[in-house]
Scaffold this motif. Structure first.
Motif, PDB file in Angstrom:
ATOM      1  N   ALA A   1       0.815  -1.213   0.000  1.00 49.77           N
ATOM      2  CA  ALA A   1       0.000   0.000   0.000  1.00 49.77           C
ATOM      3  C   ALA A   1       0.852   1.269   0.000  1.00 49.77           C
ATOM      4  N   VAL A   2       1.910   1.297   0.793  1.00 53.91           N
ATOM      5  CA  VAL A   2       2.742   2.507   0.864  1.00 53.91           C
ATOM      6  C   VAL A   2       3.467   2.736  -0.456  1.00 53.91           C
ATOM      7  N   THR A   3       4.049   1.681  -1.011  1.00 51.68           N
ATOM      8  CA  THR A   3       4.743   1.800  -2.298  1.00 51.68           C
ATOM      9  C   THR A   3       3.773   2.234  -3.386  1.00 51.68           C
TER      10      THR A   3
ATOM     11  N   PHE B   1       1.021   3.883  -2.995  1.00 46.70           N
ATOM     12  CA  PHE B   1       0.602   5.267  -2.774  1.00 46.70           C
ATOM     13  C   PHE B   1       1.670   6.245  -3.247  1.00 46.70           C
ATOM     14  N   VAL B   2       2.932   5.941  -2.968  1.00 47.06           N
ATOM     15  CA  VAL B   2       4.019   6.815  -3.434  1.00 47.06           C
ATOM     16  C   VAL B   2       4.021   6.867  -4.962  1.00 47.06           C
ATOM     17  N   ARG B   3       3.882   5.715  -5.596  1.00 50.40           N
ATOM     18  CA  ARG B   3       3.833   5.686  -7.062  1.00 50.40           C
ATOM     19  C   ARG B   3       2.610   6.433  -7.587  1.00 50.40           C
ATOM     20  N   PHE B   4       1.485   6.283  -6.895  1.00 56.23           N
ATOM     21  CA  PHE B   4       0.260   6.968  -7.282  1.00 56.23           C
ATOM     22  C   PHE B   4       0.454   8.481  -7.224  1.00 56.23           C
ATOM     23  N   VAL B   5       1.105   8.942  -6.157  1.00 58.42           N
ATOM     24  CA  VAL B   5       1.350  10.383  -6.012  1.00 58.42           C
ATOM     25  C   VAL B   5       2.278  10.880  -7.115  1.00 58.42           C
ATOM     26  N   VAL B   6       3.326  10.107  -7.405  1.00 55.21           N
ATOM     27  CA  VAL B   6       4.275  10.528  -8.439  1.00 55.21           C
ATOM     28  C   VAL B   6       3.597  10.548  -9.809  1.00 55.21           C
ATOM     29  N   CYS B   7       2.951   9.439 -10.165  1.00 57.47           N
ATOM     30  CA  CYS B   7       2.302   9.362 -11.487  1.00 57.47           C
ATOM     31  C   CYS B   7       1.083  10.276 -11.564  1.00 57.47           C
ATOM     32  N   GLY B   8       0.145  10.069 -10.648  1.00 59.68           N
ATOM     33  CA  GLY B   8      -1.084  10.857 -10.668  1.00 59.68           C
ATOM     34  C   GLY B   8      -0.834  12.318 -10.371  1.00 59.68           C
ATOM     35  N   GLY B   9       0.066  12.585  -9.420  1.00 65.34           N
ATOM     36  CA  GLY B   9       0.387  13.971  -9.098  1.00 65.34           C
ATOM     37  C   GLY B   9       1.069  14.678 -10.255  1.00 65.34           C
ATOM     38  N   GLY B  10       1.976  13.974 -10.916  1.00 65.30           N
ATOM     39  CA  GLY B  10       2.642  14.566 -12.078  1.00 65.30           C
ATOM     40  C   GLY B  10       1.658  14.888 -13.185  1.00 65.30           C
TER      41      GLY B  10
ATOM     42  N   PHE C   1       2.599   0.785 -13.699  1.00 66.62           N
ATOM     43  CA  PHE C   1       3.609   1.107 -12.701  1.00 66.62           C
ATOM     44  C   PHE C   1       3.067   1.131 -11.271  1.00 66.62           C
ATOM     45  N   THR C   2       1.996   1.844 -11.033  1.00 70.36           N
ATOM     46  CA  THR C   2       1.521   2.077  -9.671  1.00 70.36           C
ATOM     47  C   THR C   2       1.041   0.814  -8.984  1.00 70.36           C
ATOM     48  N   PHE C   3       0.133   0.093  -9.618  1.00 75.65           N
ATOM     49  CA  PHE C   3      -0.505  -1.045  -8.967  1.00 75.65           C
ATOM     50  C   PHE C   3       0.026  -2.395  -9.435  1.00 75.65           C
ATOM     51  N   GLY C   4       1.012  -2.406 -10.291  1.00 76.56           N
ATOM     52  CA  GLY C   4       1.638  -3.656 -10.713  1.00 76.56           C
ATOM     53  C   GLY C   4       0.707  -4.599 -11.436  1.00 76.56           C
TER      54      GLY C   4
END
Length: 174
Positions: free
Chosen positions: A14-16, A18-27, A67-70
């Motif tokens: 979940a933490v990984t 979420f970090v990927r979600f923030v990077v991808c989705g936030g970007g 990337f985010t959810f594999g």
């Protein structure tokens, strides 16, 4: 093929995620906010927001699938449709936030508009993360990964043949 199955079953925690979600989705979200502002100079803001939301949702869903959810590859049409449903909710949140801003501030500056838009997007993004992780991409992982994880060999069935009558038949049977 075995490598693809390993990638699909190795879903991030979940933490990984979420970090990927923030990077991808936030970007994508930050780029979208600038695109909405630019497009809103030519079109009404809700129309510009709708167009950018569609494009950014398609892009973000692909990034989240890969990337985010594999999920292990392209997003399916079903995942795109489900992601679009959550994006429609995010669109409504950002539109309401901007309408409230217009009601509260007579002539908001570009900086204040960006702050309100990005804050509303961040709030909606948290909700989208939960929906995408728990529903949209969780199904893909369970359908693909569970057969690999839970596959167990079938128990061997033992059949007994009639015992051979003499020593010559025992040698042939062995």
């Amino acid at each position: 093929m075995e490598t693809a199955q390993r990638r699909r079953s190795a879903a991030p925690g979940a933490v990984t995620a979420f970090v990927r979600f923030v990077v991808c989705g936030g970007g994508v979200g930050v780029a979208s906010s600038f695109a909405v502002a630019a497009l809103a100079t030519w079109l009404p803001w809700p129309v510009a927001n709708a167009l950018i939301t569609v494009v950014s949702t398609l892009l973000a869903t692909e990034l989240h699938a890969r990337f985010t959810f594999g999920a292990g590859g392209h997003a399916t049409w079903r995942q795109h449709a489900q992601s679009a449903g959550s994006a429609a909710g995010a669109y409504a949140v950002t539109c309401v936030a901007m309408l409230v801003l217009e009601q509260l501030v007579a002539a908001p500056g570009a900086l204040l508009e960006q702050v309100v838009y990005l804050s509303a997007s961040a709030f909606a993004g948290l909700a989208r993360f939960a929906v995408l992780r728990l529903f949209v991409f969780a199904r893909n992982r369970s359908q693909v990964a569970n057969p690999v994880r839970t596959a167990r060999p079938e128990p061997a069935t033992v059949t007994r043949a009639a015992a051979p009558a003499g020593p010559a038949e025992l040698c042939r049977a062995a």
